[in-house]
Design an enzyme around this catalytic site. Structure first.
Site, PDB file in Angstrom:
ATOM      1  N   TYR A  29     -31.070 -15.802  -6.592  1.00  0.00           N
ATOM      2  CA  TYR A  29     -30.932 -14.383  -6.935  1.00  0.00           C
ATOM      3  C   TYR A  29     -30.776 -13.539  -5.665  1.00  0.00           C
ATOM      4  O   TYR A  29     -29.884 -12.674  -5.583  1.00  0.00           O
ATOM      5  CB  TYR A  29     -32.140 -13.884  -7.739  1.00  0.00           C
ATOM      6  CG  TYR A  29     -32.094 -12.391  -7.971  1.00  0.00           C
ATOM      7  CD1 TYR A  29     -31.226 -11.848  -8.916  1.00  0.00           C
ATOM      8  CD2 TYR A  29     -32.866 -11.513  -7.210  1.00  0.00           C
ATOM      9  CE1 TYR A  29     -31.134 -10.477  -9.109  1.00  0.00           C
ATOM     10  CE2 TYR A  29     -32.778 -10.142  -7.390  1.00  0.00           C
ATOM     11  CZ  TYR A  29     -31.914  -9.627  -8.342  1.00  0.00           C
ATOM     12  OH  TYR A  29     -31.816  -8.269  -8.512  1.00  0.00           O
ATOM     13  N   ARG A  59     -42.509  -5.391  -1.206  1.00  0.00           N
ATOM     14  CA  ARG A  59     -42.988  -4.010  -1.055  1.00  0.00           C
ATOM     15  C   ARG A  59     -42.893  -3.222  -2.355  1.00  0.00           C
ATOM     16  O   ARG A  59     -43.746  -2.391  -2.669  1.00  0.00           O
ATOM     17  CB  ARG A  59     -42.150  -3.316   0.033  1.00  0.00           C
ATOM     18  CG  ARG A  59     -42.570  -1.904   0.377  1.00  0.00           C
ATOM     19  CD  ARG A  59     -41.447  -1.168   1.089  1.00  0.00           C
ATOM     20  NE  ARG A  59     -40.283  -1.027   0.233  1.00  0.00           N
ATOM     21  CZ  ARG A  59     -39.049  -0.784   0.670  1.00  0.00           C
ATOM     22  NH1 ARG A  59     -38.794  -0.686   1.957  1.00  0.00           N
ATOM     23  NH2 ARG A  59     -38.037  -0.668  -0.180  1.00  0.00           N
ATOM     24  N   ARG A 111     -38.977  -4.888 -14.277  1.00  0.00           N
ATOM     25  CA  ARG A 111     -37.998  -5.704 -13.547  1.00  0.00           C
ATOM     26  C   ARG A 111     -38.796  -6.771 -12.797  1.00  0.00           C
ATOM     27  O   ARG A 111     -39.657  -6.441 -11.982  1.00  0.00           O
ATOM     28  CB  ARG A 111     -37.188  -4.830 -12.585  1.00  0.00           C
ATOM     29  CG  ARG A 111     -36.280  -3.869 -13.336  1.00  0.00           C
ATOM     30  CD  ARG A 111     -35.593  -2.871 -12.430  1.00  0.00           C
ATOM     31  NE  ARG A 111     -34.820  -3.481 -11.369  1.00  0.00           N
ATOM     32  CZ  ARG A 111     -33.649  -4.084 -11.525  1.00  0.00           C
ATOM     33  NH1 ARG A 111     -33.120  -4.209 -12.732  1.00  0.00           N
ATOM     34  NH2 ARG A 111     -33.000  -4.590 -10.503  1.00  0.00           N
ATOM     35  N   PHE A 115     -26.928  -2.152  14.696  1.00  0.00           N
ATOM     36  CA  PHE A 115     -26.820  -2.014  13.241  1.00  0.00           C
ATOM     37  C   PHE A 115     -27.559  -3.137  12.522  1.00  0.00           C
ATOM     38  O   PHE A 115     -28.230  -2.914  11.515  1.00  0.00           O
ATOM     39  CB  PHE A 115     -25.327  -2.021  12.859  1.00  0.00           C
ATOM     40  CG  PHE A 115     -25.056  -2.101  11.392  1.00  0.00           C
ATOM     41  CD1 PHE A 115     -25.181  -0.983  10.587  1.00  0.00           C
ATOM     42  CD2 PHE A 115     -24.687  -3.313  10.812  1.00  0.00           C
ATOM     43  CE1 PHE A 115     -24.924  -1.060   9.211  1.00  0.00           C
ATOM     44  CE2 PHE A 115     -24.431  -3.396   9.446  1.00  0.00           C
ATOM     45  CZ  PHE A 115     -24.551  -2.267   8.649  1.00  0.00           C
TER      46      PHE A 115
END
Length: 399
Positions: A177, A221, A234, A294
């Site tokens: 997933y 988290r 969920r 980044f």
């Protein structure tokens, strides 16, 4: 309104007085955000894209400033396309028989400015309702960027559709997933970096780990937010892990299960730590400084978040986040691999100090932390600055 504004200002003043070292990084972050706004192309579709990016992901908006303009535009649209796909997956009001075909076919609509599907809430609804602006921007990207974005969107949509009808049962399911919703982002970004001619090709396995480490951190988290989702929870924590502690995943949020909940949490954090060495390899191979910043800043934030969450029952009571000022400082101080190794070493040391020897996974957690620390030391670049750790077992430095 004045009272609310004053309270917000007082909150900022209080935060800076408590952590004066955060002031300069916060100011620099504000200046950088304003600078990127001035660099946004003048056309309305680009204005929409960047303003929407800031609304749906403030953290991503702040790290995207690291990139050079052409690549930044491609990454901005890549993110918004995937965020739109995610909005469809997230909207629990859409019947499954409607949702699955949309997820499977979404990649065909990216460059169709007449396509429209209203869903989501707040800023996400605006993104979906005005998706034609994203289509306009997508069409202006180089063909090689378009192909990479379309390919990843197709694969992600198929993966999301699969898990609409399938529970995250085993740890393999969990990894699969996370691959579909985040590992593919790592693969897609790596392809965009290569197309930009700024980076070399990297193995899919380590690009995948970059996404998995960030996604697993977010899943850990966001436990409470996901379990309290309306109209139905969920569930992303794998049954193979949580069933060792409780009968139902939602039981972790009840105070009477606090000890078991924290043990389960620590099991989840230990699972996430397995990806760190791949992430360090990926970052150490980057050549372009702007791409390095980044990629590195979110990874440093993730290890900091895991150190904060580990052994912390507050994960089951509310939102656990690194304070804004420290996040700004971490962003400002992540310039090189020496900084990354220093941060990972610091946060691993902090996490290690919180391990309770009675925890069922203590030995495995310590083994994984030790492997991370050894990887940092063996690089020869480690700079043990201790910027993020207060030297004790306390985690107060983080929030």
């Amino acid at each position: 309104m004045g009272m609310v504004k004053d309270r917000g200002t007082m909150g900022i003043v209080k935060a800076v007085l408590e952590h004066p070292e955060d002031l300069m990084p916060l100011m620099k972050m504000k200046v950088e955000a304003n600078k990127i706004k001035r660099q946004i192309p003048a056309e309305s579709h680009w204005g929409f894209a960047y303003s929407m990016l800031q609304k749906v992901s403030r953290s991503f908006f702040l790290v995207i400033k690291q990139l050079k303009p052409e690549l930044r535009n491609a990454v901005c649209i890549f993110y918004l396309v995937l965020r739109a796909l995610d909005t469809i997956e997230d909207d629990m009001r859409i019947p499954i028989d409607i949702k699955v075909p949309i997820l499977l076919g979404f990649h065909e609509h990216i460059n169709d400015r007449d396509w429209h599907f209203s869903c989501g809430m707040n800023a996400y609804k605006v993104l979906m309702d005005k998706f034609h602006f994203v289509s306009d921007a997508f069409i202006e990207l180089r063909k090689s960027y378009q192909e990479a974005i379309k390919d990843i969107t197709m694969r992600m949509g198929a993966g999301m559709a699969k898990f609409i009808c399938k529970e995250v049962d085993t740890i393999d399911d969990y990894d699969e997933y996370c691959h579909y919703v985040a590992g593919l982002v790592g693969l897609g970004l790596s392809k965009l970096f290569y197309v930009s001619k700024l980076e070399n090709v990297v193995p899919d396995s380590i690009a995948n780990s970059m996404g998995l480490f960030l996604q697993k951190t977010n899943i850990i988290r966001d436990y409470l937010e996901d379990i309290n989702e309306i109209p139905r929870s969920r569930i992303f924590w794998p049954r193979q892990i949580w069933s060792n502690y409780v009968d139902n995943l939602e039981d972790l949020k009840y105070e009477e299960n606090a000890v078991k909940a924290v043990q389960c949490l620590n099991d989840m954090v230990t699972n996430a730590l397995v990806h760190v060495e791949d992430c360090l390899k990926y970052m150490s191979a980057l050549k372009d400084r702007s791409i390095f910043g980044f990629c590195a800043i979110p990874q440093v934030m993730a290890i900091g978040t895991l150190a904060l969450c580990y052994n912390n029952v507050e994960v089951f009571r509310g939102v656990v986040k690194i304070r804004h000022g420290l996040a700004a400082r971490m962003s400002d101080q992540t310039k090189s691999m020496a900084d990354v190794y220093g941060a990972f070493y610091d946060f691993s040391t902090l996490l290690e100090s919180k391990v309770d020897e009675k925890d069922p996974n203590a030995s495995l957690t310590l083994k994984r932390v030790d492997a991370i620390k050894k990887a940092c030391i063996s690089s020869g670049l480690l700079n043990k600055r201790g910027f993020y750790v207060d030297g004790g077992s306390s985690c107060t430095v983080l929030h």
